[in-house]
Design an enzyme around this catalytic site. Structure first.
Site, short mmCIF file in Angstrom:
data_model
loop_
_atom_site.label_atom_id
_atom_site.label_comp_id
_atom_site.label_asym_id
_atom_site.label_seq_id
_atom_site.Cartn_x
_atom_site.Cartn_y
_atom_site.Cartn_z
N ASN A 9 7.35 61.27 22.30
CA ASN A 9 8.75 60.43 21.85
C ASN A 9 9.86 60.84 23.16
O ASN A 9 9.84 62.17 22.71
CB ASN A 9 9.95 61.38 20.48
CG ASN A 9 11.28 61.21 20.37
OD1 ASN A 9 11.65 59.96 21.73
ND2 ASN A 9 11.60 62.03 19.47
N TRP A 10 10.39 59.26 23.74
CA TRP A 10 10.60 59.37 25.11
C TRP A 10 12.06 60.40 24.96
O TRP A 10 13.16 60.30 25.96
CB TRP A 10 10.23 58.16 25.96
CG TRP A 10 9.35 57.99 26.24
CD1 TRP A 10 8.30 58.86 26.23
CD2 TRP A 10 8.85 57.21 27.34
NE1 TRP A 10 7.42 58.37 27.12
CE2 TRP A 10 7.49 57.22 27.60
CE3 TRP A 10 9.38 56.31 28.13
CZ2 TRP A 10 6.48 56.22 28.64
CZ3 TRP A 10 8.87 55.49 28.99
CH2 TRP A 10 7.69 55.61 29.22
N LYS A 11 12.68 60.06 23.73
CA LYS A 11 14.48 59.98 23.54
C LYS A 11 15.50 59.66 24.44
O LYS A 11 14.81 58.16 24.99
CB LYS A 11 13.94 61.87 23.59
CG LYS A 11 13.27 62.51 22.71
CD LYS A 11 14.17 63.86 22.72
CE LYS A 11 12.93 64.99 21.50
NZ LYS A 11 12.85 66.64 21.53
N HIS A 95 14.54 62.16 13.07
CA HIS A 95 15.08 63.42 13.99
C HIS A 95 15.83 64.27 14.15
O HIS A 95 16.62 64.30 13.72
CB HIS A 95 14.48 62.34 15.40
CG HIS A 95 13.65 63.84 16.03
ND1 HIS A 95 15.09 64.94 17.25
CD2 HIS A 95 13.05 63.34 16.39
CE1 HIS A 95 14.49 65.12 18.18
NE2 HIS A 95 12.92 65.09 17.95
N GLU A 97 17.29 65.73 16.51
CA GLU A 97 18.42 65.35 16.83
C GLU A 97 19.59 64.23 16.70
O GLU A 97 21.21 64.30 16.33
CB GLU A 97 18.33 64.84 18.67
CG GLU A 97 17.71 65.72 19.18
CD GLU A 97 16.35 66.18 20.06
OE1 GLU A 97 15.98 64.56 20.29
OE2 GLU A 97 15.85 67.19 20.61
N GLU A 165 8.80 69.63 12.72
CA GLU A 165 9.35 69.72 13.93
C GLU A 165 10.08 70.82 14.06
O GLU A 165 11.52 70.55 13.71
CB GLU A 165 10.59 68.94 14.37
CG GLU A 165 9.38 67.88 15.30
CD GLU A 165 9.77 66.93 16.24
OE1 GLU A 165 8.77 66.37 16.97
OE2 GLU A 165 10.73 66.33 15.98
N GLY A 171 12.23 71.73 22.54
CA GLY A 171 12.25 71.71 24.22
C GLY A 171 12.52 73.25 24.22
O GLY A 171 13.49 72.94 25.79
N SER A 210 8.02 71.78 21.73
CA SER A 210 7.30 71.79 22.32
C SER A 210 5.73 71.85 23.01
O SER A 210 4.75 72.80 22.86
CB SER A 210 7.67 74.14 22.51
OG SER A 210 8.50 73.74 23.32
N GLY A 231 7.50 65.62 22.92
CA GLY A 231 8.82 65.06 23.48
C GLY A 231 8.48 64.92 24.78
O GLY A 231 8.19 63.89 25.80
N GLY A 232 8.96 65.89 25.66
CA GLY A 232 8.96 66.23 27.24
C GLY A 232 7.58 65.95 27.71
O GLY A 232 7.41 65.32 29.12
P1 13P Z 1 9.00 68.35 22.82
O1 13P Z 1 7.80 68.45 23.07
O2 13P Z 1 10.36 67.55 24.62
O3 13P Z 1 9.48 70.15 22.63
O4 13P Z 1 10.29 67.88 21.56
C1 13P Z 1 9.42 67.39 21.04
C2 13P Z 1 10.24 66.71 19.74
O5 13P Z 1 11.46 66.44 19.54
C3 13P Z 1 9.68 65.05 19.62
O6 13P Z 1 10.10 64.56 18.44
#
Ligand code: 13P
Length: 246
Positions: A9-11, A95, A97, A165, A171, A210, A231-232
């Protein structure tokens, strides 16, 4: 046993120059195929270009959200049909977010998941508790309630995935303990079977929050962990590949 799903997920990250990272992932998988299914969910602005960059590769394309309606007067929104038209095969819905920043309720998430199915996409439906809810001993109750409200009725077998999640792990650089992940995934499996029957028995339950090259192997071997939502660490090919190889 179905292949695990590793989705990036590149957000709100990624410009044209970053397509090279996705291409590097595809090139590596072409050389040495992975046991996992792999997907990247870039921002919508990159979908069409990434579809071209990944054409014929083992990396599937996904969206990060979709509107419940197929079209209409919804300025700024993107429908599941549009994502499919741009080359997507999956879409993340619900998600945390989006739930927190855009007021998305379980009912809205279920409508988006239905829209995804209508458009022929595989929704990855996300659930997760806050730190406060976990500290209050409510984590399992909260995420199972989210499943009951966010998974549409009548989902077909093999048509969707769930992602657990924990919001406090996103993050954060730290994850729940293995025991906490196992307990959450076991509870989610029960909740899935209750609301989706046999489709709930086989839907992969991804862990997200994470996930990094150094913890992926340990997390992915846990009971009922059917993949990861990253994510990251999905933004750089080397890190994402290390997780895929784990
Ligand atoms: P991180 O891997 O950066 O913690 O993000 C997880 C996430 O929200 C994936 O959708």
């Amino acid at each position: 046993m179905t292949a695990p799903l590793i989705a990036g997920n590149w957000k709100m990250n990624g410009l044209g120059k970053d397509l090279a990272e996705a291409r590097a992932v595809a090139d590596s998988l072409a050389e040495t195929p992975a046991r996992a299914r792999v997907a990247i969910c870039p921002p919508a602005t990159l979908l069409a270009r990434m579809a071209e960059a990944l054409a014929g590769s083992a990396v599937a394309l996904g969206g990060q959200d979709c509107h419940a309606e197929p079209s209409g007067a919804f300025t700024g929104d993107i429908s599941a049909e549009m994502l499919a038209d741009a080359g997507a095969r999956l879409v993340i819905v619900g998600h945390s977010e989006r739930r927190a920043g855009h007021g998305e309720t379980d009912a809205m998430v279920a409508a988006k998941a239905s829209a995804a199915t209508r458009a022929g996409l595989e929704p990855i439906v996300c659930v997760g508790e806050t730190r406060a809810q976990r500290d209050a001993g409510q984590a399992l109750e909260v995420i199972c309630r989210q499943v009951a409200g966010s998974i549409p009725a009548g989902m077909a077998e093999g048509s969707f995935a769930l992602a657990y999640e924990p919001i406090w792990a996103i993050g954060a650089g730290s994850t729940p303990t293995s025991d906490e992940i196992v307990a959450a995934h076991a509870a989610l499996r029960e909740a899935l079977v209750e609301c989706a029957g046999s489709a709930g028995r086989t839907a992969p339950i991804l862990y997200g929050g994470s996930v990094k090259p150094d913890n992926a192997a340990e997390i992915l071997k846990l009971a009922e962990v059917g993949g990861a939502l990253v994510g990251g660490a999905s933004l750089r090919a080397a890190d994402f590949l290390a997780i895929i190889r784990a």
